[in-house]
Every structure is written in C-alpha cells, then in structure tokens.
Design a protein around this motif. Structure first.
Motif, PDB file in Angstrom:
ATOM      1  N   ASN A 108       7.443  -6.924 -45.325  1.00 42.29           N
ATOM      2  CA  ASN A 108       6.201  -7.970 -45.389  1.00 42.29           C
ATOM      3  C   ASN A 108       5.594  -7.390 -46.422  1.00 42.29           C
ATOM      4  N   LYS A 109       5.955  -8.492 -47.540  1.00 42.67           N
ATOM      5  CA  LYS A 109       5.391  -7.984 -49.038  1.00 42.67           C
ATOM      6  C   LYS A 109       3.781  -8.113 -48.993  1.00 42.67           C
ATOM      7  N   ALA A 110       3.139  -8.820 -48.221  1.00 41.34           N
ATOM      8  CA  ALA A 110       1.872  -8.880 -48.292  1.00 41.34           C
ATOM      9  C   ALA A 110       0.929  -7.637 -47.936  1.00 41.34           C
ATOM     10  N   PRO A 213      -3.887 -11.461 -47.336  1.00 38.46           N
ATOM     11  CA  PRO A 213      -3.668 -10.256 -48.245  1.00 38.46           C
ATOM     12  C   PRO A 213      -2.979 -10.727 -49.390  1.00 38.46           C
ATOM     13  N   ALA A 214      -2.218 -11.692 -49.588  1.00 40.14           N
ATOM     14  CA  ALA A 214      -1.490 -12.152 -50.761  1.00 40.14           C
ATOM     15  C   ALA A 214      -2.292 -12.406 -51.930  1.00 40.14           C
ATOM     16  N   THR A 215      -3.662 -12.990 -51.651  1.00 36.75           N
ATOM     17  CA  THR A 215      -4.590 -13.555 -52.568  1.00 36.75           C
ATOM     18  C   THR A 215      -5.600 -12.651 -52.741  1.00 36.75           C
ATOM     19  N   ASP A 247     -11.630 -12.035 -36.082  1.00 37.28           N
ATOM     20  CA  ASP A 247     -11.957 -13.097 -37.201  1.00 37.28           C
ATOM     21  C   ASP A 247     -12.440 -12.066 -38.457  1.00 37.28           C
ATOM     22  N   TYR A 248     -12.108 -12.531 -39.739  1.00 32.59           N
ATOM     23  CA  TYR A 248     -12.522 -11.889 -40.859  1.00 32.59           C
ATOM     24  C   TYR A 248     -13.502 -12.373 -41.860  1.00 32.59           C
ATOM     25  N   VAL A 249     -14.646 -11.757 -42.004  1.00 28.86           N
ATOM     26  CA  VAL A 249     -15.556 -12.451 -42.783  1.00 28.86           C
ATOM     27  C   VAL A 249     -16.162 -11.149 -43.884  1.00 28.86           C
ATOM     28  N   ASP A 275     -14.661  -7.213 -41.309  1.00 25.70           N
ATOM     29  CA  ASP A 275     -14.312  -7.110 -42.592  1.00 25.70           C
ATOM     30  C   ASP A 275     -12.571  -7.069 -42.533  1.00 25.70           C
ATOM     31  N   LYS A 276     -11.944  -7.350 -43.685  1.00 27.24           N
ATOM     32  CA  LYS A 276     -10.355  -7.317 -43.922  1.00 27.24           C
ATOM     33  C   LYS A 276      -9.729  -6.168 -43.375  1.00 27.24           C
ATOM     34  N   ALA A 277     -10.111  -5.116 -43.776  1.00 26.56           N
ATOM     35  CA  ALA A 277      -9.723  -3.788 -43.273  1.00 26.56           C
ATOM     36  C   ALA A 277      -9.937  -3.101 -42.078  1.00 26.56           C
ATOM     37  N   LEU A 278     -11.017  -3.960 -41.175  1.00 29.07           N
ATOM     38  CA  LEU A 278     -11.727  -3.389 -39.923  1.00 29.07           C
ATOM     39  C   LEU A 278     -12.189  -2.183 -40.333  1.00 29.07           C
TER      40      LEU A 278
END
Length: 930
Positions: A108-110, A213-215, A247-249, A275-278
């Motif tokens: 999973n490269k992302a 995560p890719a962008t 959800d991520y904000v 957030d993205k990383a919880l």
C-alpha cells in the motif's frame, strides 16, 4: 424503628417492607446505572493522550504502541479498544519484523505498508498468537480491526473468495479464543453477513470529508460515494449492529469538525471527526468541553520555581473558580506541538519580559492558537517584540510617535476595571496602539494626545498590556485592577456549562480540619500544663468530635529519634489520639525539613529555622521522610482497621517533582502549601490560593486555609491571632464561595492559653454554621477529582464523569433549574450567592439538562451527609445517607410527603415534612409523596 414525619401521623404499611430492602435495591440500581445509549466512540492514535477528556466516551480506540493502556486507564464506563491492522503490516511495528516474508503479497504505497495474505493459515496463527494475544494479556477486551479490505490491493480476482474466507475464519477464531471480546470492523462489508453475530460495531471512513494520503490533501466526498457508503451502513444497521463514521477535517477548522459530526449524528450514525492522523481530540456524538488552560510563564521568574510566578500566584485561582485546571509550561522549553484544539480551553501568557517567548518562537506559536481557534490571553506584555506586521495580524495598529508626554490618563474604561484597585496610568509602560477588531476595555492617552488601547477583548482572545492587571501594593501584597473572573471568562470564550466545585457537597459548605505535628512533645505553658498533645486531646479533640486529620513528625516519637527515653510515653499518647473514631492519621515527615529541593533559595530559613528538627546522625533522605514515616505510623501507631495514606508537607511546603512522585508511589495523598490569608485588613482575592500546583505529572494539593503560624507572625507574638481565621472563612464564602472551611493548626496551639482560646473560637464558630464535615483525605480526593472531571456536550445536555469523589456542580442562578428525571443522577439543588449548586448522586456520572421550569418532583435541598445510594422512584426518593456527625436532610418540594427511616431515632428539631435530623452513621431514608 420507623419514624414518619408528616401532617398526618401515619404511614403506609407497604413502605415498611420497601425500606427493609432499600439498601439492596438502591445499591443494585446504582451498580446497574451504566452507559447511556446511544454509543459514543473516540479514536486517538498519538502519544500524550488527553486521558481525562477521553473518558467522556464509552469506547476509546487507541494505538497500543503508544502510551495509553488498560492498566493505566483504569476501570469505569469508558473502555479502551486496541487498534489492530489485519490486512496490512506496518514496517515500524515489531510484529511485522517477525512475519514470514511469504505472507506479504503487495504494497500500500499511500501508507507505506505491506499487504498481508489473510488466507494463509500460518499467518492467521501468528496473528492470533503474536498480535491479538499480547493485547488481550495487556488488558484490552475490545479490538478495532482495520485494513480488512486491503487484500483488494494485491490479490487476483480468483483469490478474492479465499481472502474473504480467511478473514471470516480469523474473526471467528478471535471470538472462539476470547468469547467476551468485542470487535469493531473497519468496513469489511463483503464478509459482514457471515460474521455479524461476532461483531460489536462496524465503522467506515469518509462519509462527508476525507484525507488523501497520496496527495496529502483534505477533501470532500462525492455524493455518489456517500450514497454508496450510506447504503452499506444501512444494511449493517438493519442487522442491529451499530455503525460508526470516521471523517477527516483539518485540525484548524473546529467549526467544520463540529458541523460534520452533527450531520453524521443526524443520520443516526455514531460520528468521530478528527485530523488525518487521529492525533487530536475530535468531535463525536459528544463534544468534550476542555477544562485545561495552558499557562505559559517565564522560568526565570520566581527563582526558577513556578510556585512564585505571577501566573501561579494570581491567575490560577480565578481560573479554578471558573472550573478550569491550569497546566503550567515554561516558555524557555519547547512549546506544545500536539493539536491544541479540543485539548485546551485556552492559553494564558504571563511573560516576565518582552523577550520571554523569543527562544521558542512564541510569536509563531501564537498563530497556531489563532488558526486552531484556541483563545489566547496576554497579561502585562506579549513576551515578544510587537512589530507592525505581526500587530496587524492580531488586529492591532501600532501608532508612530516621536515622544510621549506625561502624564498618561484614562480616556475610558469598562466596568471590568477597578475590581480592587483603579488603573493608574504609567507613561513608562505606555504602548501606542489602536484596536482594529474587537472591544477595547481600557483606553489611555498621553498628554500630547497619543492613545493606547491598553486592554481589549479580541477575536482571538484578549490582552491587558502594562501594569493594569494588578497593582503591587507592598512587596508581599497585591490587588487586582482588572476583574479576573469576568476578564478570563470573556477573553477565553469560556462556555456556560456546569462547573465542578470543591467547596460544597449536597448544598452545604465543607468543613475539614487537619493538624501539623509540630509541638506534639512541647509542654503547655501554664501551671500543671501537660504535653501539648495531651492538652489538645483533652481541650479540642475530645470536645469537638468532628473529622480531623492528625499528622506526626516521626523522629519526635520513634525510639531511635530525638527522645528515645520518652518514646514509649509519646507513642502511647499518639496511639490514644489515633484511636479516636473521628481521627485519621497522617505523616508530617521524619525530620520536618524546611526545604524539599536542594536548589531552593536560603531566603527566609533563619526566620523559620526552629521548624527544622535536627536528628542526630541523620542525613536528609526523601524515602525516609515520606514512605519511611508513613510506614512507621502504620506499623507502630495506627489501631487495627486504620491506615494512614496522607502526607502533610513541611517547612516551605515546596516539594519538587521527585518528592511528589515518591508520595504518589507510596499511595499517599498529599496536602499543604498555598497561602490563603484574605482578611478585612488585607481584602484582596490575590490572597486566596488556588487548588494546588502541578509538578510534572504529579499534583500538590494546597491547604484551603493557612494555619495559626502565619496569623501569629511566625509564632512570635499575638498568640490569639488565629481567631482572625473567622474573617478568612467569611470572606472566602461571600461574594463567592472560594474555599471550604479548613481549621488547620499545629499541636503547639495547645501550649498557650491565648492560642488555645483562639482555636476554640474557630471551632465554636464552625459548629454554629450549617456545614458538611469531611476528612482531609476526602477533600484531597475532591481536588484530584476536580482535575479529572470531564464535561461533554450532548445536544441540549452535558455528560459529567469523574471518579465519584467530587459530587457538586455549580451554575449561575439565571441558567435555570436542573432536570431531575431518573437518568440525571442529580439528587437536588440549592442556591448560594449568585449560584445554584447541583448535588450529584454516587457513581461518578451525571447528565445535566437545564430548564426554565422549577422542578415539581421532591429533591434534596441540603444534606450534611454523603449519599451512598440514591434513586428516584414513582413515589419520591430513596437513599442511604452517611454522616460523621449528627446531620439534617432538607427536602425541596416535600410538602405533603412522608420522610421515613428504619434507623435510629430522629433527633429533636425536625418540625415538618421537609426536614429530618439524624444522628451520625448510615441511615436508609425514603421520601414518599403518594
């Protein structure tokens, strides 16, 4: 014996049986009173978790490789679930390095992880034995199974059925090995029907907002993708399994976080938006109302001890009163890097100089606060040079000038100024600036017309610049210029919510007493006078039979201490005192050190050198002072069935982090320190100490009031001076109840007639008041529970959770009345000053919903006894009360009701159906209104 108080002197026969079984019924109901539906869930994967805040949630999913674990988290309604990656292996985890490379079939490269062959039986056995089992042994009983769908990244179409079958077998194997395990799946929709009986809940990410995560970008979910996911979640819900949406904000957009959680919740789905990383405290079905203020101070101030800083000495107490604990942070050390939103209610900066914050770039960090919508307040100065560009970012405009002509004058001021002293303009601290956005509170002008908005409420918080926070009257006395209660409330945007209160229980102000061991072996200075310990027992302890904590300096009593020939006599006296039923024991150290840290200044030691006990052949040792003294008291002095676990600090009462750590490791509660000395001749709340001070992870609890030593000029004269403690008691009750009543003194008060009479006067005053008597240990636990209490907003109500030691909340009277329905666990309320005090039942959890309507149901108005059990019934109330002294229970809305107890006879003075007086002890009591 049954006693009935009513207008008609009779009672219903069936209530007799009801009361006989009341204890069993109420305790069973209290035990069953558990987590309210629907479910609340939080996810937190980072280090340094906000433990107290997370306990608002029924389930908290954590990464077990970080610092939180079930052993440290403790029992309660909130439970930890371990994050477990099933379909992917993270190279950073130890278990991945132990895997057979043949089990890893893709990438999973992302997320830079490896995809696992979940159909492989050997991998499955490894997963059960090396991943799940260690977590089970560590105490986890719930698991969040992630990456269930990752096989799609690497498996061929033909291999999909085998992968799915492997996942099904893995999930079933977990439950077969541990039937009580609760499993939350992250998606896994393809296999859900086959294992739904083994699933506790199903979660899915990105219903409204996502992170790529890719962008590295946050974004919105398309309507098509949302509808597809909603259909899958709906199918799960039809099976009766709860669903969760994650959800991520961006962490800086708290408003969007809150809005997104509300939208998910409206769909009947349990939300978690973060957030993205919880790694931050997001918003779920509940939104935690953070109760921690981050206090930034300059470590160079106060000889390097935070205790002596303006922030600790003056700002913390008003913030405590407003319901907040303060986490102190030295500006010379790296500023907090974690997400601030949700963790901190605000930030208060009281810098010692205009350069205090430059080392750690406080200016840049301030922008983080503003971005994350965390209010920040600056007192006296900003802590960094305020250039025009940065000032503009704060909504301020610096005014160019050639010179400032004195004197400065006040142009206008809000009523928030002049709290204890009026502002006295000073041209030396005059900063010409104009507020572009916000509300000015204090406007000044120089003689040549240059103006300054010296204080303001701003969109990002607020500031008071210059010497307009407080005025230093003398070297050791100060007075507030700005009203700290109103200013902090407004500038920090502190929300209206129930405030945990450490001064009161069941509507009555608390009364506690504790004695420092100094002077135990001294002799009374009158003809025929005995040892101070004997005189104190005879004149005070045997006369005023209220809970009291007696501490001892063990080197004064021990056979190998200062008086080996008198040891047997002194120990005998101590045993007699500790055997009194209303006495709890405590240590006042081994040698009564004046200093607890080797780096503390020598200033003032000569003035109090008589405090220090010089023990022959003894070298100062923290273990001997703390755990050694506690063990001696428990092993040689305490009667059967009693044990001491209280340590009362000595000397300057400034223990370092090491000393506090050892006290906690000895399972000892700690108290002393602070300086509450407000009086009619020193009428300022700057003389009211806060609840305590943090030293690293440890908290020192301050004594609510000071002892007779400071009222007698360090015991140098005016030995009747302790009678002025009554002024302190009165001034800390009105216009605000800031402290409980604390009769705190030393054994040497029993050596002089004047001091003993002053002590009697303090006791007599307290005995004449409607107070709630508790032990000092119970007060300490209330303060610690103040720091632990979490309050979370749930639509139109608040969830309150703690360890059940603090049971009183406070709201402004104008906020309304509490809803007294059965699920609230609110036993009643009463008014004092401008506040309404809410009484919580046992259990450590309550729900507060306010209404404008006065309750019609009966409730406890005041009670001088603990509620060991409490339940609302269709007929009224049932409870078990426990008091250390004779007490009265007053019932609101009790007209026409019956008060019934099968316990001891009612004491004289209960004249109607709304009150009952009972002797000390435990009593079952019913209020029947049918």
């Amino acid at each position: 014996m049954f006693v009935v108080l009513s207008g008609r002197n009779h009672f219903l026969a069936h209530l007799r049986l009801q009361l006989v079984v009341m204890i069993i019924v109420i305790l069973a109901a209290a035990a069953a009173w558990g987590t309210p539906a629907p479910l609340s869930v939080a996810f937190y994967y980072a280090d340094n978790p906000p433990v107290n805040e997370l306990k608002a949630f029924d389930i908290v999913v954590v990464d077990p490789d970080h610092s939180l674990n079930p052993a440290s988290y403790g029992d309660g309604p909130s439970r930890l679930f371990a994050y477990v990656s099933v379909g992917e292996a993270d190279p950073q985890r130890i278990s991945t390095n132990k895997m057979d490379p043949a089990w890893l079939i893709g990438d999973n490269k992302a997320w830079k992880s490896r995809v696992v062959d979940v159909s492989n039986p050997e991998w499955r056995q490894f997963f059960l034995d090396k991943v799940v089992e260690p977590l089970w042994q560590a105490g986890y009983r719930g698991f969040f199974l992630d990456t269930l769908d990752s096989y799609h990244l690497a498996a061929s179409k033909e291999a999909l059925p085998a992968m799915q079958a492997g996942l099904v077998e893995t999930i079933r194997a977990i439950r077969k090995r541990h039937p009580e395990a609760r499993l939350i799946l992250n998606r896994g929709f393809e296999i859900f029907e086959r294992i739904k009986g083994d699933v506790f809940a199903v979660a899915a990410e990105s219903l409204f907002h996502n992170f790529n995560p890719a962008t590295g970008q946050y974004g919105s979910v398309t309507e098509e993708d949302r509808q597809w996911l909603l259909s899958r979640l709906s199918e799960v819900q039809k099976s009766g399994v709860p669903v969760i949406a994650i959800d991520y904000v961006p962490p800086g957009n708290r408003s969007l976080t809150r809005q997104t959680a509300a939208k998910i919740k409206a769909l009947g789905i349990t939300p978690w938006v973060s957030d993205k990383a919880l790694s931050g405290l997001g918003v779920g079905r509940l939104e935690v109302m953070p109760r921690v203020i981050l206090g930034l101070y300059d470590g160079a101030e106060g000889d390097g001890d935070a205790f002596f800083t303006n922030l600790q000495r003056y700002a913390v107490m008003p913030l405590n009163y407003l319901g907040y604990s303060v986490k102190l942070h030295d500006l010379s050390t790296p500023l907090p890097a974690e997400i601030l939103a949700g963790r901190y209610a605000g930030v208060v900066v009281w810098a010692n100089s205009g350069q205090s914050g430059e080392k750690q770039d406080l200016k840049k960090w301030t922008l983080r606060c503003i971005t994350e919508e965390v209010p920040i307040v600056f007192l006296e100065r900003f802590g960094f040079p305020l250039d025009s560009e940065f000032a503009a970012g704060l909504g301020l405009e610096l005014t160019p000038f050639n010179r400032l002509a004195p004197p400065a004058r006040v142009v206008s001021k809000d009523a928030i100024f002049g709290f204890e002293q009026q502002p006295l303009p000073n041209i030396e601290t005059f900063l010409p600036m104009k507020l572009k956005s916000g509300t000015p509170l204090l406007q000044l002008a120089s003689a040549n017309g240059i103006t300054s908005d010296a204080a303001a409420i701003t969109p990002w918080g607020g500031y008071v610049y210059g010497k307009y926070v407080l005025t230093q009257l003398l070297e050791s006395q100060a007075a507030w210029v700005v009203d700290p209660f109103r200013f902090f409330k407004q500038a920090l945007r502190l929300p209206d919510m129930p405030i945990p209160d450490t001064t009161t229980e069941n509507g009555l102000r608390l009364l506690l007493s504790h004695v420092d061991g100094d002077g135990f072996e001294s002799r009374a200075e009158w003809r025929g006078g005995r040892l101070a310990a004997e005189e104190l027992k005879n004149s005070i302890l045997d006369r005023y039979k209220i809970p009291v904590t007696i501490s001892l300096i063990t080197s004064s009593l021990a056979p190998d201490g200062l008086y080996p020939k008198k040891s047997a006599q002194l120990e005998g006296i101590a045993r007699g005192i500790l055997a009194l039923p209303w006495v709890e024991g405590a240590s006042h150290s081994f040698s009564h050190p004046f200093r607890w840290k080797p780096d503390q200044s020598d200033t003032g030691i000569e003035a109090e050198s008589w405090h220090t006990v010089k023990v022959p052949n003894y070298t100062f040792n923290l273990d001997a002072e703390i755990s050694g003294s506690l063990n001696y008291i428990n092993e040689r002095l305490m009667p059967p069935g009693k044990r001491t676990r209280i340590f009362q600090w000595t000397g300057n009462c400034l223990p370092g982090e090491d000393a506090l750590r050892l006290a906690y490791q000895a399972d000892a509660l700690n108290i002393n320190g602070g300086s509450t000395l407000i009086s009619t001749s020193n009428l300022t709340v700057t003389e009211v100490a806060p609840l305590g001070i943090s030293r690293g992870p440890w908290f020192q609890v301050f004594a609510p009031n000071q002892n007779e030593n400071v009222y007698t000029n360090l015991w140098s004269g005016n030995f009747y001076g302790y009678s002025r403690i009554i002024e302190t008691f009165q001034l800390t009750d009105s216009p605000r109840r800031l402290k409980p009543v604390n009769i705190y003194y030393h054994f040497y008060s029993a050596t002089k007639e004047a001091s003993l009479n002053a002590l009697r006067r303090a006791y007599d005053w307290a005995m004449a008041q409607p107070l709630f008597s508790i032990y000092t240990s119970e007060y300490i636990e209330k303060v610690l529970d103040f720091n632990r209490t979490v309050i979370a907003r749930d639509d139109d109500s608040w969830l309150v959770r703690n360890n059940g030691k603090l049971r009183e909340l406070r709201i402004p009277r104008e906020s309304g009345y509490p809803d007294l329905t059965a699920g609230s666990n609110i036993a009643g309320f009463t008014d004092n000053n401008d506040n309404r005090y809410l009484h919580l039942g046992p259990g450590g959890e309550a729900r507060v919903r306010l209404t404008s309507s006065v309750p019609a149901a009966p409730y406890i108005e005041t009670s001088g006894a603990y509620l060991d059990a409490f339940e609302r019934t269709p007929a009224g109330l049932q409870m078990i009360t426990r008091g250390y002294v004779p007490f009265e229970v007053k019932i609101g809305n009790g007209q026409g009701c019956r008060l019934i107890t099968p316990s001891a006879p009612v004491l004289p003075g209960a004249s109607d159906t709304t009150s009952i007086k009972l002797p000390e002890g435990s009593h079952a009591l019913a209020v029947s209104c049918q």
